[in-house]
Structure formats: C-alpha cells, structure tokens
Design an enzyme around this catalytic site. Sequence first.
Site, PDB file in Angstrom:
ATOM      1  N   ASP A 496       0.865  -1.186   0.000  1.00 38.61           N
ATOM      2  CA  ASP A 496       0.000   0.000   0.000  1.00 38.61           C
ATOM      3  C   ASP A 496       0.904   1.241   0.000  1.00 38.61           C
ATOM      4  OD1 ASP A 496      -2.280   1.581   0.293  1.00 38.61           O
ATOM      5  OD2 ASP A 496      -2.374   1.309   2.472  1.00 38.61           O
ATOM      6  N   GLU A 499       2.742   4.970  -4.034  1.00 36.67           N
ATOM      7  CA  GLU A 499       2.777   5.900  -5.191  1.00 36.67           C
ATOM      8  C   GLU A 499       4.128   6.581  -5.337  1.00 36.67           C
ATOM      9  OE1 GLU A 499       0.410   5.784  -2.756  1.00 36.67           O
ATOM     10  OE2 GLU A 499      -0.793   4.493  -4.041  1.00 36.67           O
ATOM     11  N   ASP A 572      -8.929   4.354  -2.014  1.00 36.89           N
ATOM     12  CA  ASP A 572      -9.815   4.889  -0.977  1.00 36.89           C
ATOM     13  C   ASP A 572     -11.101   5.500  -1.527  1.00 36.89           C
ATOM     14  OD1 ASP A 572      -7.831   4.035   0.651  1.00 36.89           O
ATOM     15  OD2 ASP A 572      -7.001   6.016   1.072  1.00 36.89           O
TER      16      ASP A 572
HETATM   17  C1  NOJ Z   1      -4.561   3.440   2.579  1.00 35.35           C
HETATM   18  C2  NOJ Z   1      -5.213   2.285   1.872  1.00 35.35           C
HETATM   19  O1  NOJ Z   1      -5.796   2.720   0.674  1.00 35.35           O
HETATM   20  C3  NOJ Z   1      -6.214   1.648   2.797  1.00 35.35           C
HETATM   21  O2  NOJ Z   1      -6.813   0.565   2.140  1.00 35.35           O
HETATM   22  C4  NOJ Z   1      -5.536   1.204   4.079  1.00 35.35           C
HETATM   23  O3  NOJ Z   1      -6.492   0.677   4.952  1.00 35.35           O
HETATM   24  C5  NOJ Z   1      -4.862   2.399   4.736  1.00 35.35           C
HETATM   25  N1  NOJ Z   1      -3.940   2.983   3.819  1.00 35.35           N
HETATM   26  C6  NOJ Z   1      -4.124   2.008   6.016  1.00 35.35           C
HETATM   27  O4  NOJ Z   1      -3.122   1.123   5.752  1.00 35.35           O
END
Ligand code: NOJ
Length: 898
Positions: A496, A499, A572
């Site tokens: 995660d 980017e 998200d």
């Molecule tokens: C951002 C991610 O997109 C999300 O899915 C994750 O729960 C959070 N970071 C925390 O790790």
Amino acid sequence: MANEESTKTESVALDDGWKEMFKKSDHIAFYRRHKQNPGVHYCVTLESLALTEKGASLELFETKSQVHLLLQVRVCRESTIRITIDEIHPVKIRYRVPDVLIEDPVYEQLRVERKGEGSVTLSWGLGQHQVWIQETPFSLDVLCVKEVIATLNPNGRTLFETLQDPPRHDSTLNQGDPSGLWRERFGQFVDVKANGPSSVGMDFCLHGFNHVYGIPEHADRLRLKDTSGGEPYRLYNLDVFGYRTNSRLGLYGSVPLLFAHKSDKTLGLFWLNASETLVDVHYHPKDSEEDVAAPVNRSRTPIQTDVHWISESGVIDCFILTGPTPSQVLTQYAQLTGFQAFPPLWSLGYHQCRWNYEDEADVKSVDAGFDHHSIPYDVIWLDIEHTDGKRYFTWDSKHFPNPVALQQHLARKKRKMVVISDPHIKVDPDWSLYCEARDGDHFVKVKDGGVYTGSCWPGDSNYLDFSCPQTRSWYARCYSLNKYKGSTDSLFVWNDMNEPSVFYGPEQTMPKNAVHRGGWEHRDLHNLYGFYQHMATVDGLMTRAGGTERPFVLTRSFFAGSQRLGAVWTGDTESTWDHLKFCIPMLLSISLAGIAFCGADVGGFVGNPEPELLVRWYQAGALQPFFRGHANKSTKRREPWLFGEAVTASIRSAIQQRYCLLPYWYTLFHQAHTSALPPMRPLWVEFPGEQSTFRVDHEYMIGSALLACPVTAPGVKEVMVFLPGIKELWYDIDSAQAFSGDQNLAHPVTLDNVPVFQRGGTVVPRREGNGSCSSDFQKLPLSLTVALDSKGCAEGLLYEDDGHSFHYRDRKTFSLHRFLMKPGSLSCSRFSEEGTFATGSSVQSVLFLGMRRKPSAVTAHVSGVQVPVMFQYGEDQHTLVLGGLGLGVGRDWEIRMQ
Ligand code: NOJ
C-alpha cells in the site's frame, strides 16, 4: 522539492483541503509550455535514412534551433510499430523505461517501398502495413491496406525539450522563471530541477475513430471524454483519499495505454514513459452533451480523434498496436508487457479486510463468524496496526503475540492471511531492518547525496529505492521465513502507499528531485515506484516458496506490466452509491490496460454504508475480479452478519454465488494468463461491430458468456439492461427467461438479486453445494448451465489444476475440457492434448436453457456404456434439467436427447 515554509498541515484526512493539495494542469509548467505551442517545427532529413535488420533510423531537426534528434521506426511481430525519438548528442543520457517490456522485442526487417518527393514509404513482411514519413514538416502516417489509420505529429505539436547545461547566471534559478524551466513552485513547495526543461510531447490523429478508452487510473467514465476546455487526463500516481468521481486527476496507478475503437477496427497506442504524463483528447466531430447517448454519429465531418501526449521527462517511445480486433490489441500489448499472472484459486474467493482487526482474538472471532453464519471466505487481512509501531515485517507483540499459531489456526481451515507491507521504513536506528537498509544503501536520496526523509504512518521514514535491483533483492529476502519472524507459508502480502505516499510532501508524494540509483531523478520514474515494490514483493514470495507456489500480492500503485505481478484495487473510495457506480468503468479501464485482477473495496472505504448499499456492493463485488471487503479505521464494524438476518442472507447469497462460479472465473483467469483477454470486459470487446455497445459502462461481460449489470442506486425495483447483439439470445440466470439481443430491457430486481444474463451459445460450469472456502468448493460436483443459441448449439471450457502451484506450467499438470452442445447431444472431451492433470471433478447436473422441445428420452454414454438419465422439462421457460449424473470430467462422455 524543498518544503520552504514547512507548514505541517494534516494531509491525510483531507476534507476540503484536497482541492488545493493536487495540481490542476495550469499549475504544471511543462504542460503549459507544450500548450502554448512555442512554434517549433521538425523536419526529417530523408538522406539520413538508415535501414538495419532492426528497423529504420532518420534524423529529425528543428528548423529554428537546429536541434538534431534521432527518429527510430521499428516493427515487432508484424503488427506493432515502435516509434522512438531521442537526442543524438545529449548533454546527459535521458531516462528510458527499463523492466516494463518483458524482453527486447524481435524486430522485422524494413524495406523502402517508395521514395517520393519529400517522403518515403517503408514496409515489411507481406506489406499489409506501411509507414509513410513526410519530410517537411515531419509527419508519419501508419497505413493498413493503404488506408491511413494513424498520423503522428499531424498538427505539428511535437515538442522535445533537449537537455541543457544550467544557466551560468542563475537569475532564472533564483527569481522569476515563469516558464518553470529550472524551478517551479506549487503552494509551499519548490521544485528545483537538476536537468531543467526535459519534457517531450507528440500529437496523434486516429482516423475514423470517435471512441477512445484506457489510460487508467481515473475515477471517470469508460469512454474517454473530450478534454477541450477542461482538464487533461493526468497520469501521475497519487494517494488521493476519498477521491472525487467524474475526475481526470491522476490516482494511484497509471497505464499509458489507450485504445481507439470503431466497428471494424481497434488500435492501441502505448506511450512508454514513466514520468508525469498528461493526455488531451479531442473528438471530431465533437460530442455535444445532448448526443452523448446517441450511438451513431450522423455528422458529415470526417471522424477522427486527436490525442496529445505530454510527459515531463524521458524520451518519446510509443507503440502503435494495429489490432485489428480488440482481443488482438490486448494480445499485442501483453506480448510487450506480459500476461496476467495466474492467481491461485483461493485468491479468487472472498477476502475479509478492515483497518484493523485488533488482535488475535478479534481475527479468530471474525473467522468463526463466517463459519457460524455459513458464509464462505478464504482470506483475512491485517492492516498497519498489526505491526510494532508501523515497522513492517514485525508484529505488535501485545495484540499479536503468536502470529504463527494464528496463521496455523486459519491454515487448518484452508484459509490464508494477508498482511500489509508499505514501502516507507521508519527511521529507527534501534531496528535491525532499518539499519540493514541504511547500511546497505537501499534508500532514495536527496540531491546532495543524503538519504531522503519523508513522513508516513510511522512518522519520519526513509523510502526504499525499489528501482535498484540490489534493493529489490534485499527486500525480497526480507520475506524469507527465517527472516520474517512470525510469517508462515500461508501468509501473503499487500503493498500500500506505494505511489509513494509522503505526508506533507508535494501532492502528498515524493519530491521530484529526490534521487534514485544511477542518479535518476524521481521525476523520471515516479510512476514506476509502486510497480517496482510489487515486483520485489512478488520475488520475495516466489523465493520463499522455492519458485513452486504462485504468490499473491495486492498493490495500490501500478504501471504497465503490473499485470504480470498480481492484483490491484481502486484505493480509498467513499461508501456512496456514486463510488459503487464508478467502480465499474474504473475496473473496466484497468482490465483493458492488461491488469485483469482488479477490484474495489466492497462497501466503500471511507464512511459507513447503509445496509442496502453494502448489500449492493457485495453483489457487485462478487461479479468483479478481485473481491475484498474493506473499511477505513474510523468506520463502524461491518462484517456481513451485523445488519440483521435479511442483510446477512443477501450477502451470504452473493458470496455463495461467487464461490459456485469459481470454476468459470478460474477458467477465465487462465485465459487472461494465456491470451490476455480480461475476465471483466467492456461490451464492445465482445461485440466490436455493434456501435450500441461503445458507450455502455454500467454493465459488462464476465468472459464471453455472462453479462452483469450491478445495481448501483438505492431503492431500485427495475434496472434498464441493454442486451447486445442482434442475433443473440440472452437468458436471465434467475428465471431462465429468454430475451433476444439488441434491446433495452426493463428488468425487475429485488434486494436479493442483480441482473445477470447468460448468452445463448455458451456453457457455464458451477460448483453445486456449499462450503466454507474455495478448497471445499473445489471438491463439490459441477453443474453446467447450457444456454442454447438459436441453432440449439453451445460450448464452454473448463480449466483445472491443483489451484496453487506452478506445476501447470512446469509439469503441464492441468486439464482443459470442452463441453459442446449440438442439437440433440452434449459432449465433454479434452480440449487440450497437452495437460496431464487427473481431475476429480464430475458433472452432477445440467440445466439447459432454451430447449424448445421436451425430449422423449435422455441417455448418457461413457466408454461405450449407455445409461438412462432422469430429466425434468419446464414447459414455460423451455428448460431441461438433468440430475444425478456423476459424469467424471476426466472421461469423454456424451448425453443424448431423443
Ligand atoms: C490506505 C489504503 O488505501 C487503505 O486501504 C488502508 O487501509 C490504509 N492505507 C491504512 O493502511
């Protein structure tokens, strides 16, 4: 970029701040420079034409500045034309994207077909395609059977900023630099550019096309919009929490692959550049808002689409994939960048995630909840809180004191665990992994050579330089079982924030002038960062298993080629109907770009979905490739059984249906792995000749047999479904009712179902019965749904193997069977002679849809033995059901109907 004023705004929870956090195109200096059209004109020197066995090269020069460039024209596999432009004598080598193409393409020998006044025509092979290069001004036409299909530089918008030595008097550096050549400000951030202006851009005319698609990731419609008077599509990987829909802002991943489609032809345009890239699209004639729904364009203006690509650095390196069908373009692209990794079967089941499951007891109780409520699932996920202070590869010893036992507890039930592993490493000299990375020189640097420090979940962090092969190898070793304490071979990984996400950084990412191994600026390879982390993680899991087990790694950030590594998701989202709806075009666009294993957080990530939205999201997710429920930290718990029995029942039914359909999904993924057709397909990929499909993006095909139209609005009792194909028959899988194609259908729905239609002429295999995870379902007998076309025929495939290893590849331990329906008989036989997998599956029942006549007798024939078969005929819907069959798939058999 230097954070001049160093304002510590909370940039994670965005509220309204997000609008100012991300750039609009007028904030982007290189984009402005290209759009202002500085009056540069390129010409080709035809005398410089040189032909080698690897293609053609020519000199390009700019008339005013007399800058000389090298134009290369190469052709791979007859059908893909590669055009590259670079400086002939650069003051410094320019970045060329490594590691994305799977190999150095093999090039065709080109020949001069014709030399005219100021032009030359090159051809190759059988001469079906040609390129016609014009001298002044430079343009390049791609011809297919004498018809021009694409022109490069039709409007003279090519601009190639050659690298220069920095200005001696640094007035430009210190004061006004309105063109942003050496220095550019955005909010409190100043980007001081080591190489000054370095952008490249080129325009293309796609003749006869007025539908273009692709270039994910954007929260927008599937068909790209005309960008005149609006924002261009931005390809710049960014962490955008709760992003807005209907937006061309860059999101987490980028694939610079664009499709152009018309009834008789599909083209691909792959712009291989990993720096920030902007794409403008202009349709001619232009769509007016009113005719957006009109499938046929009645205007007499010649139809064409102009596409203008502009990248901040690197070289011009583009591939024209000449199709001519959608599936051929998909294959041509996969031959360059790789095919979809073949996922383990369990990863196509349901995944349960949230930020966070608190402790081992919580994990066990959620796991037990699924069993208690008879809901199958395969994987439970742990987010960042499972670690010791956001130090990846560690465990919070208070809440997860015995992770091995926890994984074993799950493994006994044939379930897996996935943990998160982000690319930032907490600055902590007392942590051995940090010290190893520091001492091994594995971090991204700043300009003066020091280590770059940014901020993320753990606070001050350093960022691994995954672009460096040694760093990737070191990182891969961190996943070995003896190094990663508390891990077992049933633990898989989630990358995660790659980017990369940098809190308080410019646009919440890494400054462009950070420095990677080899001295490359982050600017050059920004869009590759997540791809490289994904690559290293996959390598880690492969090595851990001695190369025999298929890895599973989910990544948020991606680039061209990510498909050969694993799965991606759309980040998200918000728990709104709007986001549920936009997931469909987003996933279609990602699938088109080769990344077939993609999904969206079921329920939406930010916010609390009302139960109806949650149910609808489960139903949609069950019909999309990667199927995972996930929720933000601050949300209320939303395990499927927390909203009353009716909601639980609807969710259970959606998940169970997904599990029953796993043989079909698995077969489709094998197809994606071998032929590049994604399981989730826009209608036009299956019906390329039908204009009426070109703008449909609320429904889609799953393979070539099922059409899905998830419900994406509240209180819906009826859904408008478009059934394509004038000659097609479609069967509602719930009622077995038949409908003819080429119609809009008002289809009734309840909270328990969404419209799914099976196309006449297909056979879909399902598992019959119930179980707690994919491994249980794999043991169940099969049922076939045979949907007849107007001639009473149908066919379908079933791919099987052990579901988890590479034996299908290395030992050919797989089986591929075909079910073939001809009027009066259904047969099962091996479709591939190659495979040696001893399948234990058997067909227990068959449902025929569209059987116009009740048979007088039905018999099964296996190895010369004939057995009568029990059957039931439904007069109303023309269904025929055969039961109690027990016909092993491993043996050839036939069912005859008199
Ligand atoms: C951002 C991610 O997109 C999300 O899915 C994750 O729960 C959070 N970071 C925390 O790790």
